[in-house]
Design an enzyme around this catalytic site. Structure first.
Site, short mmCIF file in Angstrom:
data_model
loop_
_atom_site.label_atom_id
_atom_site.label_comp_id
_atom_site.label_asym_id
_atom_site.label_seq_id
_atom_site.Cartn_x
_atom_site.Cartn_y
_atom_site.Cartn_z
N SER A 151 -159.89 69.39 6.36
CA SER A 151 -160.49 70.49 7.10
C SER A 151 -161.32 71.36 6.17
CB SER A 151 -159.43 71.38 7.72
OG SER A 151 -158.42 70.63 8.28
N ASN A 169 -154.75 61.42 1.38
CA ASN A 169 -153.82 62.17 2.23
C ASN A 169 -154.04 61.74 3.68
OD1 ASN A 169 -152.38 64.00 3.72
ND2 ASN A 169 -153.29 65.84 2.81
N PRO A 170 -153.09 60.99 4.25
CA PRO A 170 -153.30 60.49 5.62
C PRO A 170 -153.22 61.61 6.65
CG PRO A 170 -151.08 59.95 4.87
CD PRO A 170 -151.76 60.63 3.72
N THR A 226 -150.46 59.33 0.07
CA THR A 226 -149.35 60.29 -0.05
C THR A 226 -148.51 60.27 1.22
OG1 THR A 226 -150.72 62.10 0.77
CG2 THR A 226 -150.61 61.83 -1.61
N ASP A 270 -159.47 70.23 0.35
CA ASP A 270 -159.26 71.01 -0.88
C ASP A 270 -157.78 71.18 -1.20
OD1 ASP A 270 -162.02 71.43 -1.35
OD2 ASP A 270 -162.04 73.01 0.17
N ARG A 272 -156.00 76.24 17.37
CA ARG A 272 -156.38 74.97 16.78
C ARG A 272 -156.73 73.93 17.84
NH1 ARG A 272 -156.02 71.84 11.94
NH2 ARG A 272 -155.36 73.46 10.53
#
Ligand code: ATP
Length: 619
Positions: free
Chosen positions: A272, A182-183, A214, A241, A342
């Site tokens: 993360s 997953n980039p 992906t 996850d 964030r």
């Protein structure tokens, strides 16, 4: 031979192969090399000893548990060719001797520099032997190949008891893996992590893989729905996850979930939230904080697999599958509400936690559950794990990850960094911090271990069991929890059967988990097995004192929170949670789901993860 000598002989461990080689590079020391089932012993031979001479007593041992691959080849030609599988230039900068007849045997090992508990980590150490017994290269290569075959058989868990067992026909083919990167995970370094840190290790292990980067959400789910279970021996997720969750949900939509669930899933942490990675590292005793992709890739190369619990979750509008946790109340709030900070990076969780602890929310709702049979068998889970030997000043996993060298890219864990809150919260407790919202924080004396207003009903009896097949209300029939009979009514609005217990009252939060970790540094159930077969619930009634909250926040990283008298824990087969306070947040495996009634149960159909089972105690 005396009877004592005979006894000693029979006790002597049987070796599989023994031969004389020279070490390369270095001084090309003459060595006697012995292969056992679990190690290669290298003994230096004295120059004056000749072919059959004695060896010096000091031996070097290469543990096969640290070895992931073995190669052999011709020295000179491979040295010259970059395309060769065994390129000595990549193994060492030393130029091999100018002998065309010699063959090389190379063991790719990744031993620890010191124990993981003392802050040690794995690093690559190639052990290269030069085989130069005969005048022709073919003869020398034959010896090297025999050694390689024997070692590969052991690495691929084929029983080898004697030399006759060393046969190419018995060697299982290299595993073929589907790698999903997953980039967009974490710091967006998934591709870099894979190419720079994982590919060289997979190459050492001769793993065969297809790579898919992906390009959108749910692509992994779509792929998992149609996987051919015979094509892949593993799926490696280079992400957080969230992508594992997608793959598992896709597998459950497969026309034959049972067969596709047998494809074990491995994780290289790049997101993360890396709770699965943390659980795997913790159970295998591997280093968690330093070089996470290297240690994760090493374990993937070692292979092996083990089942994990999967929980089917039903809401009024959908049916999903969860492998980590469902949260409601304080933990869900901190996780999701701190999203707005964030931009701060890791401190967002500190701020989020302080805000929520200072303004503790009251969540009214009803938690219903079907207790697991034989509760006593889960009692040991309540005991916090023995303290791990970690150097006092060793950085916490997440902070190491945040500051690791380029390419590591493992930032924040997905849930609050409780340990990093210690200092702040202690100050608050001492009255040095921000003002408290006294409305929601009561003093210790006012607080019992349970909510006095909470009502608990246990209508008894039957086993609460509803014969399957079930879940006709599901919008996607392929999401049915296979052929398992269900303890739950089809819809979350249907009445519950008999035998359930309901606690209605005010809660600070409820945490339902089926994994030891919910974040890299939050080990909620340290003793939990991967396939415990029950849902662990922990909750705190509202109100709670300031001191209790600080204690809880400090304790949750190590599992000590399980012993706190103001928290309650349960082991259940199925649950239903009806949140009555609105608005609120519910998360499943870190993702927000619609807020409202939700129910779930552990499935007997279990997915598998890649984990070397010989490296950890599954019971
Ligand atoms: N190319 C892509 N672009 C954007 N999102 C993607 C892409 N590929 C996968 N995703 C989605 O990214 C989500 C998060 O994935 P993952 O868990 O790997 O990363 P994370 O950094 O831990 O996540 P989070 O954003 O939840 O903290 C998944 O739901 C997945 O569907």
């Amino acid at each position: 031979m005396t009877s004592t000598e005979e006894l000693n002989c029979s006790r002597e461990e049987q070796h599989l192969l023994r031969d004389d080689f020279t070490l390369f590079p270095g001084k090309c020391a003459a060595v006697r090399v012995t292969l056992y089932n679990d190690r290669v012993v290298v003994e230096k031979r004295r120059a004056s000893d000749g072919q059959n001479g004695r060896v010096t007593p000091k031996a070097d041992t290469v543990r096969l548990a640290d070895v992931i691959g073995c190669e052999c080849g011709r020295a000179r030609s491979t040295y010259a060719s970059n395309n060769s599988r065994l390129s000595l230039t990549s193994l060492t900068t030393k130029k091999p001797p100018n002998d065309t007849a010699a063959a090389f045997l190379c063991l790719h090992s990744y031993p620890y520099n010191k124990p993981a508990a003392s802050g040690g980590f794995r690093r690559k150490r190639d052990v290269i032997f030069r085989v130069n017994k005969y005048d022709t290269h073919e003869q020398n290569l034959e010896i090297a190949q025999k050694w390689r075959l024997a070692i590969l058989l052991i690495l691929r868990r084929v029983t080898v008891e004697n030399e006759e067992d060393i046969s190419a026909a018995r060697l299982p083919p290299a595993r073929k893996l589907l790698v999903l990167v997953n980039p967009a995970s974490g710091r967006r370094k998934g591709v870099q992590i894979f190419n720079k840190q994982v590919v060289p290790i997979f190459r050492d292990a001769e793993l065969d893989y297809d790579l898919v980067v992906t390009n959108k959400q749910f692509q992994a789910t779509e792929m998992a729905k149609t996987l051919d279970p015979n094509e892949w021996q593993g799926i490696v997720v280079v992400a957080g996850d969230g992508l594992v969750y997608e793959v598992l949900n896709g597998m459950m939509m497969h026309q034959d979930p049972s067969s596709v669930l047998k494809i074990p899933i491995g994780i290289i942490p790049a997101g993360s939230g890396n709770a699965l990675f943390a659980a795997v590292m913790s159970k295998t005793g591997e280093q968690l904080a330093k070089l996470p992709p290297l240690h994760a890739a090493f374990l993937l190369c070692k292979g092996g697999h083990h089942p994990i619990d999967l929980v089917s979750i039903t809401t009024p509008i959908r049916h999903i599958h969860s492998f980590l946790a469902l949260t409601w109340g304080i933990i869900a709030d901190i996780d999701i509400e701190s999203e707005r900070f964030r931009w701060m990076g890791k401190p967002r969780f500190t701020i989020g936690t302080i805000i929520r602890v200072l303004n503790l929310r009251r969540y009214h709702g009803a938690l219903s559950y079907l207790p697991a049979e034989n509760q006593e068998q889960y009692e040991h889970l309540r005991i916090p794990a023995a303290k791990k030997k970690v150097k006092k000043r060793l950085p916490r996993p997440h902070s190491t990850m945040d500051t690791t060298s380029e390419g590591l890219g493992i930032p924040k864990a997905h849930l609050p960094r409780f340990r990093s809150l210690n200092a702040d919260l202690s100050k608050i407790e001492a009255g040095n911090g921000l003002a408290f919202s006294e409305e929601f924080i009561m003093e210790d004396d006012d607080v019992g271990s349970d909510d006095p207003e909470a009502t608990e009903s246990n209508p008894l009896q039957a086993n609460g069991f509803i014969p399957g097949p079930n879940h006709p209300g599901s919008s996607n029939p392929s999401l049915e929890p296979s052929s398992q009979s269900s303890y739950l009514p089809p819809k979350v609005t249907d009445p519950l059967p008999e035998g359930w217990t309901t606690i209605e009252g005010d809660f600070v939060g409820i945490l339902l988990t089926y994994m030891s970790h919910i974040a890299v540094d939050v080990e909620v159930w340290p003793r939990r097995k991967f396939d415990e077969g029950v849902i662990s619930i922990q909750f705190m009634h509202f109100p709670q004192s300031r001191r209790n909250m600080v204690e809880f926040v400090n304790a949750i990283q190590t599992g000590r929170h399980l012993t706190l008298p103001f928290t309650r824990s349960l082991f259940v087969k199925a649950f239903r949670l009806v949140p009555l306070t609105k608005p609120g947040i519910l998360t499943v495996d870190g993702e927000v789901i619609e807020y409202g009634p939700v129910q779930g149960e552990v499935l007997s159909n279990k997915p598998h993860i890649i984990i070397p089972t010989d490296q950890f105690q599954s019971t």
